[in-house]
Design a protein around this motif. Structure first.
Motif, short mmCIF file in Angstrom:
data_model
loop_
_atom_site.label_atom_id
_atom_site.label_comp_id
_atom_site.label_asym_id
_atom_site.label_seq_id
_atom_site.Cartn_x
_atom_site.Cartn_y
_atom_site.Cartn_z
N THR A 112 19.62 19.85 -10.97
CA THR A 112 20.92 20.06 -10.32
C THR A 112 20.91 19.48 -8.91
O THR A 112 19.88 19.12 -8.36
N SER A 113 22.12 19.41 -8.34
CA SER A 113 22.35 19.14 -6.92
C SER A 113 21.71 17.85 -6.42
O SER A 113 20.96 17.85 -5.43
N PRO A 114 21.99 16.71 -7.03
CA PRO A 114 21.42 15.45 -6.52
C PRO A 114 22.05 15.05 -5.18
O PRO A 114 23.26 15.17 -5.00
N GLN A 115 21.21 14.58 -4.27
CA GLN A 115 21.66 14.15 -2.95
C GLN A 115 20.88 12.91 -2.52
O GLN A 115 19.68 12.82 -2.72
N TRP A 116 21.60 11.95 -1.90
CA TRP A 116 20.97 10.71 -1.45
C TRP A 116 20.29 10.91 -0.10
O TRP A 116 20.77 11.63 0.76
N ASP A 117 19.17 10.24 0.09
CA ASP A 117 18.60 10.12 1.42
C ASP A 117 19.35 9.00 2.14
O ASP A 117 19.69 7.97 1.54
N GLN A 118 19.60 9.18 3.43
CA GLN A 118 20.41 8.20 4.15
C GLN A 118 19.71 6.86 4.33
O GLN A 118 20.34 5.86 4.68
N SER A 119 18.41 6.81 4.08
CA SER A 119 17.72 5.52 4.11
C SER A 119 18.03 4.68 2.88
O SER A 119 17.81 3.47 2.87
N GLY A 120 18.54 5.34 1.82
CA GLY A 120 18.77 4.65 0.57
C GLY A 120 17.52 4.48 -0.26
O GLY A 120 17.55 3.84 -1.32
N ASP A 121 16.41 5.07 0.19
CA ASP A 121 15.15 4.91 -0.53
C ASP A 121 14.92 5.99 -1.59
O ASP A 121 14.17 5.76 -2.55
N TYR A 122 15.53 7.16 -1.41
CA TYR A 122 15.22 8.30 -2.28
C TYR A 122 16.49 9.01 -2.73
O TYR A 122 17.55 8.95 -2.09
N LEU A 123 16.35 9.70 -3.86
CA LEU A 123 17.37 10.63 -4.34
C LEU A 123 16.68 11.97 -4.55
O LEU A 123 15.67 12.06 -5.25
N TYR A 124 17.19 13.01 -3.92
CA TYR A 124 16.60 14.34 -4.04
C TYR A 124 17.38 15.17 -5.05
O TYR A 124 18.59 15.02 -5.23
N PHE A 125 16.70 16.11 -5.70
CA PHE A 125 17.38 17.05 -6.58
C PHE A 125 16.50 18.28 -6.78
O PHE A 125 15.30 18.27 -6.46
N LEU A 126 17.10 19.35 -7.30
CA LEU A 126 16.39 20.57 -7.65
C LEU A 126 16.19 20.60 -9.16
O LEU A 126 17.05 20.13 -9.92
#
Length: 652
Positions: A482-496
Motif C-alpha cells: 500500500t501507499s506508494p510514494q515517489w522519492d523526489q530524486s526520482g531514483d526510488y519508489l517507497y511503499f508499505l
C-alpha cells in the motif's frame, strides 16, 4: 491556531421557483381527505389534492413514521422527545403530542391494528435470535403487549385482523440500492389464527420492504427490476403483480387507505389508485420559519472541514466545507470563500504546483465536472468528465499540465488540461470500504503510481506510463502493498507491505476483526544501474570540485535548476530491486513523500487517539518522532510545507 468564523448563506429558494411544489417530502400517510408527511424532521399535513401544507409539530427532536388511524382522527408517529425515541399520537387537526411508550430503548411506529391500537417495533426484549418484535399499545395509554411472539421488524396487520405481513429483520443500510445479500428478505405473511406462514416470491434474491394491505392483497416495495417499485401479492390466488414501473428513482415508504396508496418517489409524493393502477404526483407547498435556512454566522473548527490541501509555498491552506471551497492563511490575512455557491456541491480542492490555479469538482452543471480557476476562484474553466459520477483524490502533475483522479466505480483517470483529453489508467476489480488506488505523479510528470487489489484481495503497487500506456506491477503479489510514494530524486519508489494481512483480506468477515496487521517499509530501485539507498558507506578520496565563472560548483548549479530530471525506470526484473529499509514492522497506515531521501510515516498505536507521524531519513535509516494525534496529512511538492488535522485543530 486561528478560529474560522464562517458566514453561511443558505438560500431558501422561493416556492414559486418550483412549479411542482416542494421537494424532499418523506414518509407519507393518508386518510380519506389528507396526507401527512415528514419534512425537515417535522410533521406536515396537506389536502389529498395537493396545495399548501400545515405544520403539525415543531419539537426540537425529530418526528418520523406518521400513520393515520383507520378513522382518520389520530396520527401516530415516532418522536425523539425528552432524550428518548418513543411512540406518540396527536389529533389529526393538530394538538399536543401524547406519549404512549416509556421504555429507554427505541420504539418505532408501524401503523394501527383493526382494534384501534398503535402497532410499533421495539427491541425491549431483544436477544441474538430475536432482535425486535411488534408490540401494540392503546391510544388511551396502556402497558404495551406483544402482538405475537416472533421476530418482526417492518409490518402491518390485515384489515380483518387475520394476517400479519412483515419482514423479520431491519435493514442496516436501506439506501443500498439493488442489494442482493443476506438481509434481502421477502415479505413474510403470517396467518394469526393457525400460524401458517407464506412468503412473497423472491425470484432474484431481491429485497422486499414496507408491506401494506388493501383487501386480500399485500403491496410492498421490490427491487426485482433493479429499481424499487410497488408490487402486490394476493394471498388468496397467490399471484404476484408489478404495479409501478419507475425507471430512474426508487419508490420509498408506502402507506394505504381504502383503495389508495401514498408513496414517495423522486423527492415528491404520489397517490396510486390500486383499482386502475393510475398514479398522480401531488403538488404540495411547504412554507414555514425553517430556521436552518436563515443567514447566520457559524464557528467552524478543523473537525468540520474536509479534504485539506496546501498552496506550493505553504502560505495558504485550502479545504472544503458545506459544499464551498475556502482558503485560509498561515499567519497574515483572512479566510476566503472562493466559490460562494449556495445550492452547489464543490468538492476535493487542490492547488496547482505553480500556485496560480486551484481545481475542484463541482456539480453546478447537474453532473460533477472538474473546475479550474485562479486562486481567487475567478476565470473558471469547466471540464466535462467521462462516466459522470462522484470523483475523488485529485492529484496535480508537477508540471501543472495534468490531473489524476478516481471515481465511484474504482477507476483511475487523468485529464490533460491543455486539450481536455481524458484517459483511463486502470480499474480496481473489487470494492472495499477503504478506497484504494490513491494515484500520485512521478516528479517528472510521466508516471502514475497507485495501489490496486489483486484476485487474492491483496493489494499491489503499480506504475502506469503515460507515454506508452503500459501498466507494470512492481511489488510482490504475495504481500499486501500500500501507499506508494515517489522519492523526489526520482531514483526510488517507497511503499508499505504486510505479510500477515491474510485474515484481513475478507474485510466483511468477522475473522478479520481480531488479527493485527504489521507493515514494513520498502524501496524500489527504479533504474537497473541504480544503487540501493541503504548500501554500506565507505569514505573515499574525491577529486577537487571545479567552480564555474560565477563561483558555483556543479552541485550548486544543479540546485538552481527548476526542471525535474527525467525519471528512469527499467521494468525488467524490477521486483528483484525491492529492498527492505531498516524500520521495525508496525501497524503503519500511510507514508508521504518529503524532501529528497526523506519521508513521513504514520503509525497506528493501540489505545492512542489518531496516528503518530515519524520522519524517516532513508539514507541514514533513522526515524524521529514528528507529531501525534494526526488524523490526516498533506504535503506539497516543494516539500517545505505540510498540513495535518490534529485532534480538533488544523495545523500547518
Amino acid at each position: 491556531m486561528k478560529k474560522i468564523y464562517l458566514f453561511l448563506l443558505m438560500a431558501f429558494v422561493s416556492l414559486e421557483a418550483f412549479s411542482q411544489g416542494t421537494m424532499l417530502l418523506r414518509q407519507p400517510t393518508l386518510s380519506a381527505e389528507h396526507v401527512v408527511f415528514v419534512y425537515a424532521n417535522d410533521l406536515w399535513k396537506a389536502p389529498l389534492s395537493g396545495g399548501d401544507a400545515v405544520r403539525l409539530t415543531t419539537g426540537e427532536g425529530y418526528e418520523s413514521a406518521p400513520h393515520f388511524s383507520d378513522d382518520g382522527k389520530w396520527i401516530a408517529f415516532t418522536a425523539q422527545y425528552d432524550g428518548n425515541i418513543d411512540v406518540y399520537i396527536i389529533p389529526a387537526e393538530g394538538g399536543t403530542p401524547k406519549r404512549l411508550t416509556y421504555h429507554p430503548g427505541g420504539d418505532f411506529v408501524q401503523g394501527w391494528t383493526p382494534e384501534g391500537e398503535v402497532l410499533f417495533r421495539t427491541g425491549r426484549k431483544a436477544h441474538p435470535t430475536k432482535t425486535s418484535q411488534l408490540y401494540t399499545v392503546s391510544s388511551e395509554g396502556s402497558f404495551p403487549q406483544p402482538l405475537v411472539d416472533i421476530r418482526a421488524s417492518y409490518g402491518e396487520v390485515s384489515p380483518d385482523g387475520s394476517y400479519l405481513a412483515y419482514t423479520p429483520i431491519t435493514s442496516w443500510d436501506p439506501e443500498w440500492r439493488n442489494y442482493r445479500g443476506g438481509q434481502a428478505m421477502p415479505i413474510w405473511i403470517l396467518n394469526l389464527q393457525n400460524q401458517e406462514l407464506t412468503r412473497t416470491p423472491q425470484l432474484d434474491k431481491e429485497r422486499h420492504l414496507d408491506p401494506v394491505w388493501i383487501g386480500p392483497k399485500v403491496y410492498y416495495l421490490s427491487e426485482r427490476d433493479y429499481v424499487s417499485n410497488i408490487w402486490s401479492y394476493d394471498i388468496e390466488t397467490q399471484e404476484e403483480e408489478q404495479i409501478t414501473f419507475h425507471k430512474k428513482f426508487d419508490v420509498k415508504s408506502l402507506d394505504a387507505f381504502g383503495e389508495q396508496i401514498a408513496y414517495e418517489q423522486g423527492g415528491y409524493l404520489h397517490i396510486l389508485n390500486a383499482s386502475d393502477k393510475s398514479s398522480k404526483q401531488l403538488e404540495i407547498n411547504v412554507s414555514g420559519d425553517l430556521n436552518f435556512s436563515r443567514e447566520r454566522w457559524e464557528d467552524v473548527t478543523a473537525g468540520n472541514v474536509s479534504n485539506p490541501n496546501l498552496s506550493p509555498n505553504g502560505k495558504r491552506a485550502i479545504f472544503e466545507h458545506r459544499g464551498d471551497i475556502f482558503t485560509f492563511p498561515k499567519e497574515e490575512g483572512s479566510w476566503r470563500n472562493i466559490t460562494k455557491s449556495s445550492g452547489v456541491a464543490d468538492r476535493y480542492p487542490i492547488w496547482s504546483p505553480k500556485g496560480d490555479k486551484i481545481a475542484w469538482f463541482s456539480d453546478v452543471s447537474g453532473e460533477y465536472q472538474l473546475v479550474v480557476a485562479n486562486q481567487y476562484g475567478e476565470k473558471q474553466k469547466s471540464y466535462a468528465l467521462e462516466n459522470p459520477t462522484f470523483y475523488f483524490t485529485p492529484d496535480w502533475s508537477p508540471d501543472g499540465n495534468m490531473i489524476t483522479y478516481t471515481d465511484t466505480d474504482y477507476n483511475i483517470w487523468y485529464i490533460n488540461l491543455e486539450n481536455g483529453q481524458i484517459k483511463k489508467v486502470d480499474t480496481d476489480g473489487y470494492a472495499h470500504p477503504n478506497r484504494t488506488l490513491n494515484p500520485n505523479w512521478s516528479p517528472d510528470s510521466r508516471y502514475i503510481t497507485y495501489e490496486k487489489q489483486q484476485n487474492s484481495h491483496f493489494k499491489a503497487v503499480y506504475i502506469y506510463d503515460t507515454q506508452t500506456g503500459q501498466t507494470h506491477q512492481v511489488s510482490d503479489p504475495l504481500a499486501d502493498a500500500t501507499s506508494p510514494q515517489w522519492d523526489q530524486s526520482g531514483d526510488y519508489l517507497y511503499f508499505l507491505a504486510s505479510t500477515d494481512y491474510g485474515l484481513n483480506s475478507g474485510w466483511l468477515d468477522m475473522s478479520s476483526y481480531d488479527p493485527s496487521i504489521s507493515r514494513s517499509l520498502y524501496a524500489v530501485v527504479l533504474s537497473a544501474d541504480g544503487k540501493a539507498p541503504n548500501l554500506p558507506k565507505s569514505d573515499e578520496e574525491e577529486k577537487e570540485k571545479k567552480e564555474d565563472e560565477n563561483g558555483k560548483d556543479k552541485k550548486d548549479k544543479k540546485e538552481d535548476k527548476e526542471d525535474a530530471k527525467a525519471v528512469k525506470i527499467d521494468f525488467s526484473n524490477i521486483q528483484d530491486r525491492v529492498v527492505s529499509l531498516k524500520l521495525p514492522a508496525r501497524n503503519y497506515q500511510f507514508i508521504k513523500s518529503g524532501r529528497e531521501h526523506n519521508i513521513f510515516i504514520a503509525e497506528s498505536i493501540p489505545n492512542k487517539e489518531g496516528l503518530k507521524v515519524h520522519t524517516y531519513d532513508v539514507k541514514k535509516e533513522k526515524a524521529e518522532d514528528f507529531e501525534e494525534s494526526v488524523s490526516q496529512m498533506v504535503t506539497f511538492q516543494k516539500w517545505k510545507s505540510y498540513a495535518f488535522p490534529k485532534r480538533r485543530e488544523l495545523e500547518y
